[in-house]
Design an enzyme around this catalytic site. Structure first.
Site, PDB file in Angstrom:
ATOM      1  CB  THR A 136      81.879 -85.422  55.001  1.00  0.00           C
ATOM      2  OG1 THR A 136      80.706 -85.548  55.471  1.00  0.00           O
ATOM      3  CG2 THR A 136      82.644 -84.168  55.416  1.00  0.00           C
ATOM      4  CE1 TYR A 161      84.646 -87.423  58.896  1.00  0.00           C
ATOM      5  CE2 TYR A 161      82.360 -86.589  58.949  1.00  0.00           C
ATOM      6  CZ  TYR A 161      83.396 -87.434  58.041  1.00  0.00           C
ATOM      7  OH  TYR A 161      83.162 -87.537  56.918  1.00  0.00           O
TER       8      TYR A 161
END
Length: 357
Positions: A136, A161
């Site tokens: 990401t 996350y």
């Protein structure tokens, strides 16, 4: 104009795709099978209803699929051995920032140990030549200066996350150095920006939230309307992943990680501006409310990626501007709301994207 994947390369290739039931995974499966790849899927059942996976025909086009958890080591190893893949594209993840605050243990187990399980099983695969782990844009230690991060910047994470994905990057680096450097298989990570596109029905994503608000006749609540993100279309992001996988397989790159995001010449677009633009493109008048003053988990206000290295090494550039990204996304949802088949809408956009419009 960016390069595109070579259908001649992908035809007949055995590809193991984790996370194939998700939003990006469903688009990847459609594109890969359209090029003639022999795709094996491994993922949990979709947690959204509707889901793009189901709308485009569930397992349609796949060689086989295994509906199982990436944390299930025995099932994962068996599925990999049955597939005997030449390429692995690892997208399975717990992908939501806000859910990571509610379920941090699950987030780290899936994103870190799931990656460990995959890499450990991949060590014994004889035909494997390329393994790309998708992480990401949030893997960087974000100092909120607003600058665009490059691949050599420090990794970090202010939420579970982001931290789990940064940890997954370290897992890949360790396995590469310890077990893969001397072999024929190349492994790397891909760091994509915030992805928009038709068929995303996940919670806490701006476009699905707009669609749900419109269908329910309710205003849209936006947590961080002034936060900026590197917005890009799902096909631009996947184009980068596929080109990177090709280059790894062929030994054409030495990069361990690459960023994929919008052109640096484009302005950083706040979430609220994106919401208004998508609203307009769909012909909707969904009002939105700023709920940032409410009790919300911490999220970064600025985030940008520098994709220059991907441009230099792969010839990759975002083919769609951020405004075009919103227009294409709006066209997909508008067509779907009016009764068009999700599979037809998706394949039409893949065709238009690969023609170069």
């Amino acid at each position: 104009m960016s390069r595109l994947p070579d259908p001649g390369f992908w035809t007949g290739k055995r590809v193991f795709l984790t996370g194939h039931t998700g939003f990006k995974g469903s688009w990847a499966r459609l594109w890969l099978t359209r090029m003639g790849a022999r795709v094996t899927g491994y993922a949990l059942r979709p947690d959204a209803a509707p889901s793009l996976h189901d709308l485009v025909g569930a397992a349609s086009g796949l060689e086989t699929e295994t509906i199982a958890d990436i944390r299930d080591q025995a099932t994962l190893r068996s599925a990999l051995e049955d597939c005997d893949p030449e390429i692995i594209l690892h997208m399975a993840a717990q992908p939501l920032v806000r859910k990571s605050y509610a379920a941090p243990t699950e987030t780290f187990e899936v994103n870190v140990m799931g990656t460990v399980n995959l890499l450990e099983a991949a060590r014994s695969l004889k035909a494997l030549r390329a393994l790309l782990v998708v992480t990401t844009d949030k893997v960087y230690g974000n100092d909120e200066t607003g600058r665009h991060f490059v691949e050599t910047d420090r990794l970090g994470g202010h939420d579970p996350y982001s931290g789990s994905k940064a940890a997954a990057e370290l897992v890949v680096s360790t396995y590469r150095d310890a077990f893969f450097r001397a072999g024929v298989a190349r492994i790397a990570t891909a760091r994509g920006g915030n992805v928009l596109g038709g068929g995303d029905f996940s919670q806490d994503r701006i476009v699905p939230d707009i669609v749900r608000a419109a269908m329910a006749g309710k205003p849209l609540d936006i947590r961080n309307p002034y936060a900026t993100r590197p917005w890009q279309h799902v096909l631009d992001c996947l184009n980068g992943y596929l080109l990177f996988s090709e280059a790894l397989f062929l030994g054409h790159v030495d990069e361990d990680s690459l960023n994929f995001g919008p052109s640096l010449s484009e302005p950083q677009m706040p979430v609220g501006v994106v919401a208004s633009a998508v609203n307009m493109a769909m012909g909707l008048t969904v009002p939105w409310r700023d709920v940032s003053s409410c009790d919300q988990p911490r999220e970064m206000q600025t985030l940008g990626l520098d994709p220059d290295r991907a441009a230099r090494t792969l010839g990759w550039h975002a083919r769609l501007s951020q405004l075009q990204t919103m227009e294409w996304t709006a066209q997909w949802y508008d067509g779907w709301r009016k009764g068009a088949a999700a599979r037809d809408l998706s394949l039409l956009q893949i065709e238009e994207f690969t023609k170069g419009f």
